[in-house]
Write an enzyme that holds these catalytic residues in place. Structure first.
Site, PDB file in Angstrom:
ATOM      1  N   GLU A  10       0.042  -1.257   5.819  1.00 46.55           N
ATOM      2  CA  GLU A  10       1.075  -0.670   6.582  1.00 46.55           C
ATOM      3  C   GLU A  10       0.808   0.644   6.858  1.00 46.55           C
ATOM      4  O   GLU A  10       1.340   1.141   7.957  1.00 46.55           O
ATOM      5  CB  GLU A  10       2.436  -1.075   5.963  1.00 46.55           C
ATOM      6  CG  GLU A  10       3.554  -0.800   6.511  1.00 46.55           C
ATOM      7  CD  GLU A  10       4.194   0.449   6.805  1.00 46.55           C
ATOM      8  OE1 GLU A  10       5.260   1.027   7.681  1.00 46.55           O
ATOM      9  OE2 GLU A  10       3.667   1.378   5.901  1.00 46.55           O
ATOM     10  N   GLU A  11       0.609   1.432   5.925  1.00 45.87           N
ATOM     11  CA  GLU A  11       0.414   2.882   6.051  1.00 45.87           C
ATOM     12  C   GLU A  11      -0.507   3.440   6.814  1.00 45.87           C
ATOM     13  O   GLU A  11      -0.492   4.661   7.392  1.00 45.87           O
ATOM     14  CB  GLU A  11       0.288   3.518   4.517  1.00 45.87           C
ATOM     15  CG  GLU A  11       1.571   3.396   3.646  1.00 45.87           C
ATOM     16  CD  GLU A  11       2.865   3.953   3.971  1.00 45.87           C
ATOM     17  OE1 GLU A  11       3.022   4.650   5.213  1.00 45.87           O
ATOM     18  OE2 GLU A  11       3.910   4.006   3.371  1.00 45.87           O
ATOM     19  N   ASP A  16       8.705   4.289  -1.059  1.00 42.37           N
ATOM     20  CA  ASP A  16       8.187   3.840  -0.136  1.00 42.37           C
ATOM     21  C   ASP A  16       7.020   2.929  -0.476  1.00 42.37           C
ATOM     22  O   ASP A  16       5.820   3.321  -0.440  1.00 42.37           O
ATOM     23  CB  ASP A  16       7.862   4.751   0.831  1.00 42.37           C
ATOM     24  CG  ASP A  16       7.134   4.242   2.326  1.00 42.37           C
ATOM     25  OD1 ASP A  16       7.353   2.982   2.486  1.00 42.37           O
ATOM     26  OD2 ASP A  16       6.344   4.931   3.060  1.00 42.37           O
ATOM     27  N   ASP A  37       0.937  -1.231   0.011  1.00 44.74           N
ATOM     28  CA  ASP A  37       0.031  -0.191   0.108  1.00 44.74           C
ATOM     29  C   ASP A  37       0.868   1.059  -0.056  1.00 44.74           C
ATOM     30  O   ASP A  37       2.013   1.257   0.254  1.00 44.74           O
ATOM     31  CB  ASP A  37      -0.992  -0.051   1.002  1.00 44.74           C
ATOM     32  CG  ASP A  37      -0.096  -0.086   2.465  1.00 44.74           C
ATOM     33  OD1 ASP A  37       0.700  -0.920   2.661  1.00 44.74           O
ATOM     34  OD2 ASP A  37      -0.724   0.743   3.366  1.00 44.74           O
ATOM     35  N   GLU A  66      12.101  -1.216   4.331  1.00 44.52           N
ATOM     36  CA  GLU A  66      11.794   0.103   4.049  1.00 44.52           C
ATOM     37  C   GLU A  66      13.048   1.120   3.926  1.00 44.52           C
ATOM     38  O   GLU A  66      14.054   0.668   4.219  1.00 44.52           O
ATOM     39  CB  GLU A  66      11.489   0.758   5.641  1.00 44.52           C
ATOM     40  CG  GLU A  66      10.053  -0.020   6.011  1.00 44.52           C
ATOM     41  CD  GLU A  66       8.699   0.895   5.477  1.00 44.52           C
ATOM     42  OE1 GLU A  66       9.027   1.532   4.655  1.00 44.52           O
ATOM     43  OE2 GLU A  66       7.786   0.309   5.939  1.00 44.52           O
ATOM     44  N   HIS A  77       6.073   9.820   1.078  1.00 46.46           N
ATOM     45  CA  HIS A  77       5.037  10.276   1.344  1.00 46.46           C
ATOM     46  C   HIS A  77       4.995  11.716   0.435  1.00 46.46           C
ATOM     47  O   HIS A  77       3.941  12.546   0.695  1.00 46.46           O
ATOM     48  CB  HIS A  77       4.437  10.388   2.744  1.00 46.46           C
ATOM     49  CG  HIS A  77       4.491   9.129   3.577  1.00 46.46           C
ATOM     50  ND1 HIS A  77       4.074   9.146   4.956  1.00 46.46           N
ATOM     51  CD2 HIS A  77       4.645   7.808   3.065  1.00 46.46           C
ATOM     52  CE1 HIS A  77       4.190   7.744   5.277  1.00 46.46           C
ATOM     53  NE2 HIS A  77       4.523   7.042   4.067  1.00 46.46           N
TER      54      HIS A  77
END
Length: 388
Positions: free
Chosen positions: A138-139, A106, A76, A166, A361
C-alpha cells in the site's frame, strides 16, 4: 504460538515485531496471522505476489453468504532509514499514554483489532458474516490491493460494506482524492557546458516539466472549486515532484534526469485527463530537445494509479461506521487509500480507523492508548451488531 485468544495489544505487539517495510517481504507476518486464524478454526486464503516474496491474506467467518462486513488493512510500513527513534521501532513501547512503534498508527493497530474481531466473531457465531483483507505494498502506491480484491471474488462470498482502517481518529471518512504517479526519465546529450547550444541538458529540459507542475498548481488554486472539491484541503488537484536526480558534473550538460510527478486528483476530475495533459507537455519538451539532437528523448512510465473514493449517497459502509462511532459529520481526506479500489470493485467503502494520520510515517510513530482503546470499543460494537 499461544493457544489462547490474544488481546488486541498482544496481537499488535506481534505484528509490529515483523519489519514489513515495503521493499522487504511480509511473509513472516502473513504466516503468523494464517497460523493464528487456523488455530481458531478459521480458514485463511493467501494471494501470493508472482514477482516478490509477499502475500495478501483474506478470510470469512459467519454464515457462508454475501453481505459481509470487510475489515481492510495493509501490512507494509514505510522505512525507518534516516529517522531518529527513541525506542526500537519494531517493538511496541508504552509510555506517556502512547504505544510507540513503526506501524502502530499506520496501520498495524487496526490490523490487530481486525484480527481480534474476526476471532471473536467466529467464536460468537455471528449471524452476519465478517471478513478480513490484509494487503501488501500500500505504501508504494496501493499496488497490492487490486490483485487481492480480484483473488477474493471467486473464493469468498461478496462482502457489501468495507471498512478501511487507515488512521482517521475513528471518524467516518467518506471521500478521498485519487492518485497517479509517473516516473519521468529525460535523456539528453552531453557536451562541455561552454558549448551549451550543441548539447541537450536533461536537467534544464526536465525543469520545463517541473515548471509546468508549478503552473498547474497555481492555475488550480486560483480556479473556483466544484462543490465536491470544496470539501477537500486543499480544494483542488495538486501536481507534485518529490524526488529528482541527474547530471554528471557541474561543467557538463546533463545526460540524464529522473524525477517523479504525482497527481492527487479531486473526485469528479479524471486522472487520465491529467495524464494526457502531462504527456502532451512532455511531447512538446521532447520536440525541443530533438530539434537540437534527434536521439534525445523522454520516457514516462506510470508508477501507481489509485482511484478516488467517491462519497456515496446513503452508502452502507458509511452508515455502519456512523452507527458504530456516533460520528455524523462529513469528512474527506487528501491522501489516497485502498478504499477507492474496493469501491471501484463494487463494494460500499468508508475509511474509519484509530490513530491520527499526522503520526503516520514519522520517527517515534505512535498511536495513543485512548485511540487504540476507541478502536477496540468499535470492534466490540461491530461484533455485537453482527450477532443481532
Amino acid at each position: 504460538m499461544a493457544k489462547d485468544r490474544l488481546a488486541p495489544l498482544d496481537i499488535m505487539r506481534k505484528l509490529v515485531s515483523f519489519p514489513t517495510v515495503s521493499r522487504d517481504t511480509n511473509l513472516p507476518l502473513i504466516d503468523w496471522v494464517d497460523e493464528y486464524l487456523n488455530f481458531h478454526g478459521i480458514e485463511a486464503h493467501l494471494y501470493r505476489d508472482p514477482d516478490e516474496p509477499k502475500a495478501a491474506l483474506f478470510a470469512h467467518v459467519g454464515p457462508w453468504e454475501e453481505g459481509a462486513v470487510v475489515l481492510s488493512g495493509h501490512t507494509d510500513v514505510v522505512p525507518v532509514d534516516g529517522q531518529i527513534w527513541d525506542t526500537d521501532p519494531f517493538e511496541v513501547v508504552e509510555k506517556e499514554g502512547k504505544y510507540f512503534g513503526r506501524g502502530t498508527c499506520d496501520m498495524k493497530g487496526f490490523d490487530a483489532l481486525a484480527v481480534w474481531a474476526l476471532v471473536e466473531a467466529h467464536h460468537s457465531g455471528v449471524k452476519r458474516p465478517l471478513q478480513i483483507a490484509l494487503s501488501f505494498d500500500e505504501e508504494i502506491g496501493c499496488t497490492g490491493a487490486p490483485p487481492m480484491i480480484k483473488a477474493m471474488q471467486p473464493v469468498l462470498p461478496k462482502g457489501s460494506a468495507v471498512i478501511v482502517g487507515e488512521p482517521s481518529s475513528m471518524q467516518a471518512v467518506s471521500g478521498h482524492k485519487g492518485g497517479a504517479g509517473f516516473d519521468t526519465h529525460v535523456q539528453g546529450f552531453e557536451v562541455h557546458s561552454s558549448l551549451l547550444d550543441r548539447g541537450v541538458s536533461a536537467i534544464m529540459h526536465g525543469a520545463h516539466l517541473i515548471e509546468w507542475a508549478n503552473q498547474m498548481n497555481a492555475q488550480n488554486q486560483n480556479a473556483k472549486p466544484s462543490d465536491v472539491a470544496a470539501m477537500f484541503d486543499p480544494p483542488f488537484t495538486t501536481v507534485h515532484v518529490g524526488m529528482i536526480e541527474g547530471g554528471t558534473a557541474h561543467n557538463i550538460t546533463a545526460k540524464d534526469c529522473r524525477f517523479s510527478v504525482d497527481f492527487r486528483v479531486v473526485p469528479g476530475e479524471c486522472k487520465t485527463t491529467w495524464e494526457a495533459r502531462y504527456r502532451a507537455r512532455v511531447a512538446e519538451v521532447e520536440a525541443m530537445m530533438q530539434s537540437v539532437v534527434p536521439d534525445t528523448k523522454i520516457d514516462v512510465s506510470q508508477r501507481f494509479d489509485v482511484p478516488a473514493l467517491q462519497p456515496e449517497q446513503d452508502g452502507e459502509a458509511e452508515s455502519l461506521a456512523r452507527i458504530l462511532t456516533g460520528d455524523n459529520a462529513n469528512h474527506v481526506v487528501s491522501y489516497g487509500t485502498e478504499a477507492g479500489q474496493f469501491q471501484e470493485a463494487g463494494y460500499s467503502a468508508v475509511i474509519c480507523g484509530p490513530g491520527d494520520i499526522a503520526q503516520a510515517h514519522q520517527p517515534n510513530e505512535y498511536i495513543s492508548v485512548a485511540d487504540f482503546n476507541a478502536g477496540h470499543a468499535f470492534m466490540k460494537k461491530l461484533v455485537t451488531r453482527l450477532n443481532q
